[in-house]
Design an enzyme around this catalytic site. Structure first.
Site, PDB file in Angstrom:
ATOM      1  CE  LYS A  22      -1.684   1.715   4.010  1.00 30.16           C
ATOM      2  NZ  LYS A  22      -1.406   3.145   4.248  1.00 30.16           N
ATOM      3  CG  ASN A  23       2.257   2.786   3.493  1.00 27.93           C
ATOM      4  OD1 ASN A  23       1.109   3.142   3.206  1.00 27.93           O
ATOM      5  ND2 ASN A  23       2.649   2.555   4.738  1.00 27.93           N
ATOM      6  CB  CYS A 118      -4.746  11.517  10.741  1.00 30.18           C
ATOM      7  SG  CYS A 118      -3.312  10.608  11.192  1.00 30.18           S
ATOM      8  NE  ARG A 123       0.392  10.538   9.509  1.00 32.75           N
ATOM      9  CZ  ARG A 123      -0.108   9.548   8.798  1.00 32.75           C
ATOM     10  NH1 ARG A 123      -1.328   9.140   9.007  1.00 32.75           N
ATOM     11  NH2 ARG A 123       0.601   8.965   7.864  1.00 32.75           N
ATOM     12  CG  ASP A 307       3.051   1.693   9.352  1.00 33.16           C
ATOM     13  OD1 ASP A 307       2.658   2.588  10.107  1.00 33.16           O
ATOM     14  OD2 ASP A 307       3.361   1.895   8.161  1.00 33.16           O
ATOM     15  NE  ARG A 399      -6.874   4.541   5.299  1.00 29.41           N
ATOM     16  CZ  ARG A 399      -5.936   5.111   6.032  1.00 29.41           C
ATOM     17  NH1 ARG A 399      -6.173   5.439   7.272  1.00 29.41           N
ATOM     18  NH2 ARG A 399      -4.747   5.371   5.519  1.00 29.41           N
TER      19      ARG A 399
END
Ligand code: EPU
Length: 420
Positions: A22-23, A118, A123, A307, A399
């Site tokens: 994803k990243n 967030c 951030r 993460d 997500r």
């Protein structure tokens, strides 16, 4: 609203195929804005953040050919490209801010809604903006928008106060079309940065040093379209490694890059799990030894990834002894703690430190996913808790994980997704 119902499961057994990262894919999709030729991406994970990025690119004037079954996305530039992104996208996904560097470099102008704070922390984006300014952009902020304009970016030397992943990516993309040489010092070194640099170099960029703390970008006049395959997701890899260990399972994780998960392998071994790297993948065996407590401290790559902090914490609940976790990357990444404690965990937080008393029996409860990785941690806890764990607000999980439920079910987990 959909929910996951998770039940205490037998030790997980079998094979899992890891999806594209994803990243890595999100900045690469933003990078397609740098060319007026089509780009074909493969190993694109079919997950919500990718859908949002596709919508954002089509709003900006691109045509997107999606084939999610085959994990392919083709981005075809339209005749006219907008330079303003609607609030709706940045609001849904912070990574939308990654279009700023490419738009500024290609169109000389970008107006992007300010990403709000967030759930995992404030951030801020000042490092991105400092980079754009050093490259010659004029930045104005009004009514929640950030506007950057330039008559032409010119390379410069940029030192990042913190090795921010997003800032490194945004500046690397902007520098690719700037005049002269851009040097990013104290750059982020994550594998996703290397994947973006490889993609940009395939487009004709001249980037050296990605994966180290100094990245040198020699600007070029024009970039071309290309084909690129996204690297495997190291956080999905880590999540299934932890799931195998904590359920005392035996799982072969295929299509993973062992070098990208070194800290996770080291910490799992420290806890007593067996981890073998074979030609077929990473084999995790949690069935042989009882797991013991350990301490972790999250750091930028190659340190232990933030993460993976919440998923690892879920596993520490099943170890003997007391463990400490220190979160140094985000200031508010313990929201899952309250939910885990509702399941009978004994976790105490004090600032950025969490102390976990292991080997407490967990009991299924009604909980909510507070963020993507925290949500994954609740699924893991549910697999070893008595009874049923009902997890709400699972859109956070969806997500960032492709076919999460299906992959878990394939290795024997008792988990279903229900629509309320
Ligand atoms: N930071 C600043 N100023 C800036 C930019 C960042 O102070 O201008 C701070 C942030 O507030 C944060 C820290 O630096 O405390 C790290 O932020 P970074 O910019 O490195 O993170 P990011 O680019 O916003 C990416 C991932 C995150 C991952 C972090 C850290 C993407 C799309 N997101 O975010 O992924 O946690 O790097 O590795 O690549 C996730 O996948 O669950 C996730 C949150």
């Amino acid at each position: 609203m959909a929910k996951y119902l998770v039940q205490r499961s037998e030790p997980l057994k079998g094979e899992v195929n890891i999806s594209g990262s994803k990243n890595a894919v999100l900045p690469i999709m933003a990078g397609t804005l740098l060319t007026d030729e089509p780009c074909e991406l493969s190993e694109v994970p079919a997950l919500r953040d990718v859908y949002v990025m596709c919508d954002l690119l089509s709003d900006l004037g691109f045509e997107i050919e999606k084939n999610y079954e085959e994990n392919k996305v083709k981005v075809i530039p339209g005749k006219s490209i907008k330079t303003e992104t609607p609030y709706e996208h940045v609001n849904k996904m912070r990574a939308s801010f990654l279009v700023m560097g490419p738009l500024l470099a290609r169109k000389g102008k970008a107006k992007v809604h300010m990403p709000g704070g967030c759930s995992i922390g404030a951030r801020p984006i000042e490092l991105h903006l400092k980079g754009f300014q050093l490259l010659g952009a004029k930045i104005t902020e009004e009514q929640g928008y950030i506007e950057a304009t330039t008559d032409g970016l010119v390379g410069d030397s940029i030192y990042l106060d913190f090795p921010s992943v997003g800032a490194t990516e945004n500046i690397m993309m902007a520098g690719s079309l700037a005049k002269g040489v851009t040097v990013i010092e104290n750059a982020a070194q994550e594998p996703e940065i290397v994947d973006l640099a490889n993609f940009l170099n395939r487009m004709g960029a001249k980037i050296k040093g990605a994966g180290t703390d100094t990245i040198k970008i020699e600007g070029v006049e024009k970039l071309n379209g290309c084909k690129h395959s996204i690297i495997p997701d190291r956080i999905e890899t880590g999540t299934f490694m932890v799931a195998a260990a904590m359920t005392k399972g035996e799982v072969l994780i295929k299509n993973a890059v062992p070098d990208h998960v070194k800290p996770i392998i080291a910490k799992l071994k420290e806890c007593g799990a067996k981890v073998d790297i074979t030609d077929e993948g990473i084999f995790v065996n949690g069935s042989e030894n009882p797991l013991v407590a350990t301490d972790i401290k999250t750091l930028p790559y190659p340190g232990f990834p933030t993460d993976m902090q919440s998923q690892f914490m879920a596993m520490l609940l099943k170890t003997e002894g007391e463990s400490n976790v220190i979160e140094t990357v985000f200031e508010n990444r313990y929201m899952h703690v309250g939910e885990l404690n509702r399941m009978g965990a004994n976790i105490k937080t004090d600032g950025n430190k969490a102390t976990i008393r292991g080997d407490k029996g967990l009991t299924g409860a009604e909980v909510i996913a507070t963020d993507l990785r925290g949500g994954a941690a609740l699924v893991l806890a549910g697999l070893v808790a008595e009874g049923t764990t009902e997890i709400g607000e699972i859109y956070h999980i969806e997500r960032g994980y492709e076919k999460f439920v299906e992959k878990f079910r394939n290795i024997g987990a008792t988990i279903i997704r229900v629509e309320n």
